[in-house]
Design an enzyme around this catalytic site. Structure first.
Site, PDB file in Angstrom:
ATOM      1  N   SER A   9       0.845  -1.196   0.000  1.00 17.51           N
ATOM      2  CA  SER A   9       0.000   0.000   0.000  1.00 17.51           C
ATOM      3  C   SER A   9       0.871   1.234   0.000  1.00 17.51           C
ATOM      4  CB  SER A   9      -0.888   0.024   1.240  1.00 17.51           C
ATOM      5  OG  SER A   9      -1.417   1.331   1.391  1.00 17.51           O
ATOM      6  N   HIS A  34      -1.358  -1.474  -4.172  1.00 18.09           N
ATOM      7  CA  HIS A  34      -2.592  -1.151  -3.438  1.00 18.09           C
ATOM      8  C   HIS A  34      -2.679   0.361  -3.259  1.00 18.09           C
ATOM      9  CE1 HIS A  34      -5.943  -2.292  -0.793  1.00 18.09           C
ATOM     10  NE2 HIS A  34      -5.531  -1.339   0.032  1.00 18.09           N
ATOM     11  N   ASP A  36      -4.851   3.320  -1.683  1.00 19.85           N
ATOM     12  CA  ASP A  36      -5.871   3.624  -0.669  1.00 19.85           C
ATOM     13  C   ASP A  36      -6.453   5.021  -0.872  1.00 19.85           C
ATOM     14  OD1 ASP A  36      -6.023   1.324   1.092  1.00 19.85           O
ATOM     15  OD2 ASP A  36      -3.941   1.750   1.609  1.00 19.85           O
ATOM     16  N   MET A  38      -8.950   7.823   0.241  1.00 16.51           N
ATOM     17  CA  MET A  38      -9.713   8.273   1.424  1.00 16.51           C
ATOM     18  C   MET A  38     -10.237   9.680   1.176  1.00 16.51           C
ATOM     19  SD  MET A  38      -7.205   6.966   4.421  1.00 16.51           S
ATOM     20  CE  MET A  38      -6.429   5.351   4.360  1.00 16.51           C
ATOM     21  N   HIS A  73      -8.524   0.700  -3.540  1.00 17.23           N
ATOM     22  CA  HIS A  73      -9.384   0.479  -2.373  1.00 17.23           C
ATOM     23  C   HIS A  73     -10.065   1.805  -2.067  1.00 17.23           C
ATOM     24  CE1 HIS A  73      -9.504  -0.473   2.254  1.00 17.23           C
ATOM     25  NE2 HIS A  73     -10.708  -0.370   1.720  1.00 17.23           N
ATOM     26  N   MET A  75     -12.200   4.138  -0.080  1.00 16.25           N
ATOM     27  CA  MET A  75     -12.807   4.416   1.232  1.00 16.25           C
ATOM     28  C   MET A  75     -13.474   5.769   1.083  1.00 16.25           C
ATOM     29  SD  MET A  75      -9.607   2.994   3.458  1.00 16.25           S
ATOM     30  CE  MET A  75      -8.536   3.087   2.035  1.00 16.25           C
ATOM     31  N   MET A 144     -10.984  -6.084   6.052  1.00 11.44           N
ATOM     32  CA  MET A 144     -10.188  -5.111   6.804  1.00 11.44           C
ATOM     33  C   MET A 144      -9.829  -5.702   8.168  1.00 11.44           C
ATOM     34  SD  MET A 144      -9.853  -2.443   4.869  1.00 11.44           S
ATOM     35  CE  MET A 144      -8.982  -1.463   6.083  1.00 11.44           C
ATOM     36  N   GLY A 184      -2.249  -4.137   9.182  1.00 13.26           N
ATOM     37  CA  GLY A 184      -1.421  -4.767  10.209  1.00 13.26           C
ATOM     38  C   GLY A 184      -0.742  -6.045   9.770  1.00 13.26           C
ATOM     39  N   SER A 205       2.914  -0.174   6.052  1.00 15.65           N
ATOM     40  CA  SER A 205       4.044   0.218   6.899  1.00 15.65           C
ATOM     41  C   SER A 205       5.099  -0.879   6.994  1.00 15.65           C
ATOM     42  CB  SER A 205       3.547   0.610   8.290  1.00 15.65           C
ATOM     43  OG  SER A 205       2.721  -0.404   8.820  1.00 15.65           O
TER      44      SER A 205
END
Ligand code: DX5
Ligand code: ZN
Length: 227
Positions: A9, A34, A36, A38, A73, A75, A144, A184, A205
């Site tokens: 990501s 990926h 993301d 938002m 993705h 959101m 998720m 995670g 991360s």
């Protein structure tokens, strides 16, 4: 053994040099990129839109020269206008959260009509019920394992039960549907998540936080290959 996919990501990449980050991670043994998205409305954070996706697409090239699939993705709420914008900006797969669309079935149809694979994303407290009516229409289920909005959060263990449930639904459908997990994920837990039934792993991360992306991805693959 399923064919596993690793999807870094870029939420955790260095935003001051995104093109270079995408090139680096695409050369490091990852499978999908990926992305993301938002909107500071559906989730409490704001990232990037279709123009940034379009700008980065030429940089997402695998070592064999093939385009690296861009896994968007969403959101965001509402869903449909942005989904179309991403389909035109080079996305290969587009997932959205069913509660963010007034008509999730229509949103899935529209994504597929635009030539992309369609996915449904489920928050940690969202049940899988909508799959009763949509599993025959989709290409991907995204579970998720953190609350959406931020990278670097701890994996929520109840996601493992949901992954098991989703795996059972996919197997019962007999359809070719990817089971992706997001949040995670690191080399230390990827195996447990695969054992629950996932075949596609988002990691932000864990990859971008390290100096050598190829090392992290190789560690993840080694965990996945353990008997
Ligand atoms: C969270 C995003 C995730 C996030 C994962 O809203 O959907 O894709 O980047 O980040 P890590 O791997 O750091 O948990
Ligand atoms: Zn994500």
């Amino acid at each position: 053994m399923p064919q596993f996919r690793i999807a870094p990501s870029i939420l955790s990449a260095d935003f001051a040099c995104l093109g270079e980050e995408v090139r680096r991670v695409a050369q490091a043994g990852a499978d999908w990129l990926h992305f993301d998205v938002m909107d500071n409305h559906y989730v409490p954070n704001l990232t990037f839109g279709a123009m940034v996706c379009r700008a980065l697409a030429p940089h997402a090239v695998l070592p064999d020269g093939a385009p690296m699939p861009i896994d968007v993705h969403l959101m965001v709420q509402p869903v449909d206008v942005l989904a179309q914008a991403f389909a035109q900006a080079g996305a290969a797969l587009i997932s959205f959260h069913p509660e963010a669309s007034a008509h999730p079935h229509r949103s899935v149809q529209a994504i597929r009509a635009a030539g992309c694979k369609a996915g449904l994303a489920f928050n940690p407290a969202t049940p899988l019920d909508v799959l009763d009516w949509l599993i025959d229409e989709i290409d991907l289920i995204l579970i998720m394992s953190v609350n959406p909005g931020f990278g670097g959060q701890a994996f929520i263990d109840s996601a493992l039960r949901k992954i098991e449930q989703a795996r059972r639904r996919i197997d019962a459908s007999g359809r070719d549907i990817r089971l992706e997990v997001d949040g995670g994920i690191k080399a230390a837990n990827i195996r447990r998540v695969a054992d629950a039934g996932a075949d596609t792993f988002v990691a932000g991360s864990a990859i971008f936080g390290q100096p050598d992306y190829a090392n992290v991805i190789a560690d993840m693959r080694a965990e996945l290959e353990k008997k």
